[in-house]
Design an enzyme around this catalytic site. Sequence first.
Site, short mmCIF file in Angstrom:
data_model
loop_
_atom_site.label_atom_id
_atom_site.label_comp_id
_atom_site.label_asym_id
_atom_site.label_seq_id
_atom_site.Cartn_x
_atom_site.Cartn_y
_atom_site.Cartn_z
N ASP A 141 0.85 -1.19 0.00
CA ASP A 141 0.00 0.00 0.00
C ASP A 141 0.89 1.24 0.00
OD1 ASP A 141 -2.32 -1.52 0.07
OD2 ASP A 141 -2.39 -1.54 2.25
N ASP A 173 -7.16 -1.28 -4.54
CA ASP A 173 -8.23 -0.94 -3.61
C ASP A 173 -9.08 0.20 -4.16
OD1 ASP A 173 -7.15 -2.82 -1.87
OD2 ASP A 173 -5.93 -1.33 -0.81
#
Length: 264
Positions: A141, A173
Amino acid sequence: MIRKSPFKFFVLTLLLIALDQGVKLAVHFYMAPGFAGQIKLIGDWLKLHYVLNPGMAFGMQLGYEYGKLLLSVFRLFAMVGIGYYLVHLAHRGAPDGLLWAMSMILAGAVGNVIDSTFYGVFLNNAPYGSPTPWFHGQVIDMIFVDLWEGFIPEWVPVWGGQYYSTPIFNIADSCIFIGVCLILFFQRRFFGEQHIENSMLPATPDANEAAVLPAAEFMGEEQTEKLSSDEPAVQSSDDLPSASATPTSTESESVLPNEHKRSE
């Protein structure tokens, strides 16, 4: 209903997967993890911040030994199911907006499946103590929207007193989030159009019913009138000879000799 090819929607999916994986690999090889390698993009609220996520989207995770393995297997089945549903919708002529949204969701699912399946082996980022590096890779991330961080007040149930920071996420995401939001916001348009198109389709006729349908169902009024005018006129029952009518003289003469032979 217009049957559509899912090809262009899968092209978008592949492009988003390539973008997601390219950014993740660039972050892994060229950024230091944590605050040391943080890069400010827009002020203090949008940053690149390299973290490893061992669980689900937006930093969430399943807190038991085989939770990650179950999550990876679930992602695999979800990826296949979403791909099949995208093809199904395209063949049924679903609105393009719905198909684009589904292709974004599919791209996000595939992107995180790649991380979970292979990163533990090729990037060696599986958590310590994992039973196997396969299916235990940690998701990379990097997008940090730093809107607020601090301790949650004690009076808040469950999370009270804990330190909270805006979740850090990745492009996969984001694709899932945007795709789901598009479907929720425009569900009346997406699924309303499908309902209208399906209601306009004729039901599949039965073979026996189709054999007795009147010609007027398939031909216009002019063709029907022309067909009726070309048919020969049918005699009415008044013009037909009655079964009880008296035989003619010729008929009676042909019958009398036979009757005479019988009497002899």
